[in-house]
Enzyme design. Structure first.
Site, PDB file in Angstrom:
ATOM      1  N   CYS A 113       0.978  -1.234  -0.001  1.00  0.00           N
ATOM      2  CA  CYS A 113       0.136  -0.169  -0.040  1.00  0.00           C
ATOM      3  C   CYS A 113       0.823   1.181   0.102  1.00  0.00           C
ATOM      4  O   CYS A 113       1.633   1.598   0.942  1.00  0.00           O
ATOM      5  CB  CYS A 113      -0.726  -0.145   1.124  1.00  0.00           C
ATOM      6  SG  CYS A 113      -2.083   1.306   1.090  1.00  0.00           S
ATOM      7  N   CYS A 125      -3.392   6.812  -5.069  1.00  0.00           N
ATOM      8  CA  CYS A 125      -2.955   5.363  -5.011  1.00  0.00           C
ATOM      9  C   CYS A 125      -1.639   4.874  -5.240  1.00  0.00           C
ATOM     10  O   CYS A 125      -1.215   5.035  -6.516  1.00  0.00           O
ATOM     11  CB  CYS A 125      -4.062   4.494  -5.667  1.00  0.00           C
ATOM     12  SG  CYS A 125      -3.833   2.859  -5.272  1.00  0.00           S
TER      13      CYS A 125
HETATM   14  O1  PYC Z   1      -1.982   3.864  -2.069  1.00  0.00           O
HETATM   15  O2  PYC Z   1      -1.194   1.792  -2.869  1.00  0.00           O
HETATM   16  C1  PYC Z   1      -1.919   2.582  -2.201  1.00  0.00           C
HETATM   17  C2  PYC Z   1      -3.288   1.948  -1.826  1.00  0.00           C
HETATM   18  C3  PYC Z   1      -3.931   0.624  -2.073  1.00  0.00           C
HETATM   19  C4  PYC Z   1      -5.310   0.603  -1.637  1.00  0.00           C
HETATM   20  C5  PYC Z   1      -5.194   2.124  -1.117  1.00  0.00           C
HETATM   21  N1  PYC Z   1      -4.378   2.777  -1.292  1.00  0.00           N
END
Ligand code: PYC
Length: 309
Positions: free
Chosen positions: A85, A235
Site C-alpha cells: 500500500c 493510490c
Molecule cells: O496507495 O497503494 C495505495 C493503496 C492501495 C489501496 C489503497 N491505497
C-alpha cells in the site's frame, strides 16, 4: 490497542503501534495467513464501523523477516489484506516521525510482496520506492454488462490493477456514484470472464483515468479498492501500475516526472528506473499528516466490538 491515524493526500491509514496481535516469526506472507486465520477480528475491529470506516487502511508493524529491513508491515482494509500500500507506507513513515522513531536515513520496510523504502524529507513529505512494477497485458477488451466493451491494461504495482481511459465522465468527486458504478461493473466483468493478473490472481483494483484539472499535473484517476471504497489519494500502487504501462508503451522515459492527481485533486509525483528484468522501480512522493493518537476500547459487552459486518 494504541493506534495512530494519519491521512496521505486524503486517504486514511491507521497504524497499530502497541498491543496488536503477535503473529510470530517467519515470512510475512505466512504471517498474513496467521493474521487472517487467527486474528481477523483485529482487522474488523479497527477498520469496520463503528470504530473505523470503509476507506480506512490498517497497518500492523512487526519484526521484519529480512534482517536488512528496519520494520515489517502488513496492510489490511475493510475486505481483507493488501500486498502493498503506497499511501499506507507514506502514512507509516509519517507516523514513525510523529513518534520520534523514524530513522534519519532511508527506511527499509518489508511487506508480504517485497521490500520498499521510505525517506522523510520533513515530518510530512515522504518519498517511497515501491516493489518492482510491470505491465502484464495491454489493451485487453472486456464486455461489461450495461456499459459495453471497455479496453484497458492489466498491471502489477504491488497489487493487481485494471487501468482504463474509458471513464464514462470527468474524474470529479461529484461524479463519484457513476465512477464507482462503472468500476464495480468492470471488476465484476473481469471476474465473470476469468480475466486475471499473473498466476490467476484476482484483479482487485480498478483504475479509471481522465484529464487532470490542474495545468501542472499529467493525469487524474479514480481508483476503486477491494471492499468497494475509492482511494482518496492517487493510490501509490496504482500510480506505480500506471507508470509500468506508460513505460511499456514508451510514453514515459526513466527519470521523467509524472504528476498523478486523485479524484479529490490531491497528488503524487512519481518517476521510475528500469530493472534488469524488464520491470520498473517507481519512486513517488506525497504528504501525510497525523490526525489522531487513539486507544481502541473493546467492551466485552459491546455487540459491535469487532465491527458491523
Ligand atoms: O496507495 O497503494 C495505495 C493503496 C492501495 C489501496 C489503497 N491505497
Amino acid at each position: 490497542m494504541r493506534v495512530i491515524d494519519s491521512h496521505t493526500e486524503g486517504e486514511p491509514t491507521r497504524v497499530i503501534i502497541a498491543d496488536g496481535p503477535d503473529l510470530g516469526q517467519g515470512p510475512l506472507s505466512a504471517r498474513v495467513e496467521r493474521f487472517r486465520e487467527q486474528h481477523d477480528y483485529v482487522r474488523r475491529r479497527l477498520i469496520l464501523e463503528p470504530r473505523g470506516y470503509d476507506a480506512m487502511v490498517g497497518a500492523l508493524l512487526c519484526e521484519p523477516d529480512d534482517k536488512r529491513c528496519d520494520a515489517g508491515v502488513i496492510f489490511f482494509n475493510n475486505r481483507g489484506y493488501l500486498g502493498m500500500c503506497g499511501h499506507g507506507t507514506i502514512g507509516v513513515a509519517a507516523t514513525l516521525a510523529y513518534l520520534g522513531k523514524a530513522p534519519t536515513d532511508l527506511m527499509r520496510i518489508e511487506t508480504p510482496v517485497g521490500i520498499v523504502t521510505a525517506s522523510l524529507h520533513d515530518a510530512n513529505h515522504v518519498t517511497i520506492e515501491n516493489v518492482p512494477s510491470y505491465c502484464f497485458r495491454d489493451d485487453v477488451a472486456v464486455d461489461v454488462p450495461g456499459i459495453g466493451v471497455v479496453r484497458g491494461d492489466i498491471a502489477w504495482g504491488g497489487n493487481w490493477f485494471f487501468l482504463t481511459n474509458d471513464a464514462p465522465c470527468d474524474i470529479r468527486l461529484d461524479n463519484e456514484a457513476v465512477l464507482r458504478h462503472t468500476a464495480m461493473a468492470i471488476h465484476q466483468a473481469l471476474l465473470t470472464h476469468g480475466i486475471t493478473g499473473e498466476d490467476g490472481e484476482e484483479i482487485d483494483h480498478i483504475e479509471l483515468f481522465g484529464a487532470p484539472q490542474s495545468s501542472n499535473a499529467d493525469s487524474r484517476n479514480y481508483v476503486l479498492c477491494p471492499g468497494g471504497e475509492y482511494d482518496r489519494s492517487p493510490c501509490g500502487t496504482g500510480t506505480s501500475a500506471k507508470l509500468a504501462c506508460l513505460a511499456a508503451k514508451g510514453a514515459l522515459n526513466a527519470g521523467e516526472s509524472w504528476v498523478q492527481e486523485s479524484v479529490i485533486g490531491s497528488r503524487f509525483t512519481a518517476s521510475y528506473r528500469p530493472t534488469d528484468d524488464a520491470r520498473i522501480i517507481v519512486s513517488l512522493t506525497g504528504r501525510a499528516f497525523v490526525c489522531a493518537d487513539t486507544q481502541i476500547i473493546a467492551d466485552p459487552n459491546d455487540p459491535f466490538a469487532n465491527g458491523i459486518a
